[in-house]
Design an enzyme around this catalytic site. Structure first.
Site: not given
Length: 135
Positions: A10-11
């Site tokens: 998610h980064c």
């Protein structure tokens, strides 16, 4: 070459780092550390290999950093590690391990120095072009 990335899908920085590793011809071991957190011994070994303090590995953004009082400077290294083990989201990412070293790859192009055959050019998700000259 053996490459391991402690990754959060998610980064954006973590995704860019993983893509640079793969574009360089490596098939890394991907550890989604939020699903499979490191043990205390492993986390301490990574911190030591990076030559940083546990506090240097703390992530503030999007974490319970302030709520837990980690903005106070009086926590010991052991206590900071305790917090990271209890709340893995506090571990900054991505961490990459190769035979050339271990590093927190922020910004993502820091990974290039750790790779055997790094790409000379890479376009990040946001369109930024990274040119690499090992010079």
């Amino acid at each position: 070459m053996s490459v391991t990335i402690y990754h959060n899908p998610h980064c954006g920085t973590s995704r860019n780092t993983l893509a640079m590793i793969q574009a360089s011809g490596e098939d890394p071991a991907v550890i989604e550390y939020l699903k499979n957190p490191p043990t205390r011994a492993r986390l301490e070994a990574l911190i030591e290999a990076m030559g940083i303090s546990p506090r240097d590995l703390l992530r503030e953004k999007g974490t319970p950093y302030r709520e837990l009082g980690l903005d106070r400077p009086d926590w010991s290294d052991s206590e900071v590690v305790d917090f990271m083990l209890a709340h893995p989201i506090l571990i900054n990412r991505p961490i990459v391990e190769t035979p050339k070293g271990t590093r927190l790859c922020r910004p993502s192009e820091l990974v290039l120095d750790l790779l055997e055959n790094p790409v000379s050019s890479f376009t990040k998700e946001d369109g930024e072009v990274v040119a690499y000259d090992p010079g």
